[in-house]
Design an enzyme around this catalytic site. Structure first.
Site, mmCIF file in Angstrom:
data_model
loop_
_atom_site.group_PDB
_atom_site.id
_atom_site.type_symbol
_atom_site.label_atom_id
_atom_site.label_comp_id
_atom_site.label_asym_id
_atom_site.label_seq_id
_atom_site.Cartn_x
_atom_site.Cartn_y
_atom_site.Cartn_z
ATOM 1 N N SER A 124 0.833 -1.203 0.000
ATOM 2 C CA SER A 124 0.000 0.000 0.000
ATOM 3 C C SER A 124 0.863 1.247 0.000
ATOM 4 C CB SER A 124 -0.881 -0.016 1.251
ATOM 5 O OG SER A 124 -1.473 1.239 1.472
ATOM 6 N N TYR A 148 -2.202 -0.321 10.646
ATOM 7 C CA TYR A 148 -2.402 -0.952 9.340
ATOM 8 C C TYR A 148 -1.194 -0.727 8.438
ATOM 9 C CZ TYR A 148 -3.787 -1.233 4.458
ATOM 10 O OH TYR A 148 -3.803 -1.501 3.109
ATOM 11 N N LYS A 152 1.908 -3.390 6.764
ATOM 12 C CA LYS A 152 2.366 -3.477 5.374
ATOM 13 C C LYS A 152 3.881 -3.249 5.294
ATOM 14 C CE LYS A 152 -1.593 -4.170 3.264
ATOM 15 N NZ LYS A 152 -1.892 -5.452 2.580
#
Length: 339
Positions: A124, A148, A152
């Site tokens: 991302s 989050y 990643k």
């Protein structure tokens, strides 16, 4: 050639399964349906007239995961599975670290055991944190501003370490920006559970009457209209980017990161205006306070993907809005209504 797609029933996963089948690949899907529905894959099979082998399991289910690898001759993995809501990750960080990181480690262990060393990872643009300059290049400094994003970033580092330990691996880290839109058939699209975390499904739900108004988080950014600017990419373009990355990892070794975006930025208000023009619907909105961690401007430098993957986004903002509205009107309650 069998390709395993983890999280294949999700928004990006289902569109990628469609493109994989169209490109002649055999598709196997693992999904626990925590943020997706089985009907998405049924629709993909209807659209393509082809079969997908589906396993309803969690990546943390080691026995179930081994069954998938034992029963199929898998050539490569496209890894989407994971939790993905920024706000939720702040509230429940341990769930995100367990699901995203431990799940990926479990997957890689099984891949290693069965000598499957070709991987396309769904990363991302959040790994760039607050960008120092735009457009953002792949060699920009990395940092994440929420759990989050940190999952990643940590997974990217784990995969880099994995390649360092064994140079026979071939890994593509796909850092994508803001996927919107839907398949032009209106059969598959974004179907969030509960209140949408992303802008476009919130807009379409307001347009169809599910929600009263759009909340815009901040209009005091140093941008042309005060609202945040993002790089919106059509989900079909994004799915085709995964197929191109798969071709790359099947024919080379190494680990590389690629931005998948359009290279253009649109503000929130510009996206609202484009959607209103495409749909003929007025979108009432209310300006509220900024969200912590949101950046003013983020859009990609996509020259590396064009150069090394022979991939470029082809669909513009108008087509993204038309296809998103087509999906919403044909599926007013998402996959819950039979069509």
């Amino acid at each position: 050639m069998a390709i395993l797609v983890t999280g294949g029933a999700g928004y990006i996963g289902s569109h990628t399964c469609f493109e994989l089948l169209q490109a002649g690949y055999q598709v196997i899907v693992i999904d626990n349906y925590s943020n997706s529905r089985p009907k998405s894959l049924q629709r993909v099979m209807e659209l393509t007239g082809q079969r997908i082998q589906i396993y309803s399991i969690d990546l943390l289910d080691e026995t179930g995961l081994e069954t998938v690898f034992y029963e199929n001759h898998i050539e490569a993995v496209i890894h989407f599975a994971g939790l993905k809501a920024v706000g939720e990750s702040v509230a429940f960080p341990l769930s995100y670290y367990q699901t995203n990181i431990i799940g990926t480690i479990s997957l890689c262990e099984m891949m290693k055991k069965y000598h499957v060393k070709n991987l396309v990872f769904s990363s991302s643009a959040t790994v760039y944190g607050k960008p120092e300059q735009v457009p953002i290049k792949e060699d920009a400094s990395l940092s994440a501003m929420n759990p989050y994003g940190r999952t990643k970033l940590m997974i990217e580092q784990i995969l880099k370490d994995l390649y360092q330990s064994d140079a026979s691996w071939s890994i593509a880290l796909l850092r994508y920006f803001n996927p919107i839109g839907a398949h032009p058939s209106g059969k598959i699209g974004e179907n969030p559970k509960g209140i949408p975390n992303n802008l476009m499904p919130y807009i379409t739900q307001v347009a169809i009457g599910i929600r009263d108004e759009l909340l815009i988080f901040g209009n005091d950014y140093p941008t042309r209209d005060g609202t945040g600017i993002r790089d919106y990419i059509h989900v079909v373009d994004l799915a085709r980017g995964h197929v191109k990355a798969l071709e790359k990892v099947l024919n080379t070794t190494g680990i590389e990161a690629y931005n998948l975006g359009t290279g253009e930025g649109y503000s929130v208000l510009e996206l609202v205006a484009a959607f209103e023009a495409a749909s003929g619907k007025r979108i009432p909105y209310k300006i509220v306070n900024r969200r912590p961690g949101d950046v003013a401007v983020s859009f990609a430098d996509v020259s590396k993907a064009k150069r090394e993957l022979d991939w470029v986004a082809t669909k513009g903002i108008q087509e993204m809005c038309v296809d998103a509205w087509n999906w919403q009107t044909k599926n007013p309650k998402g996959y819950e209504v039979k069509r």
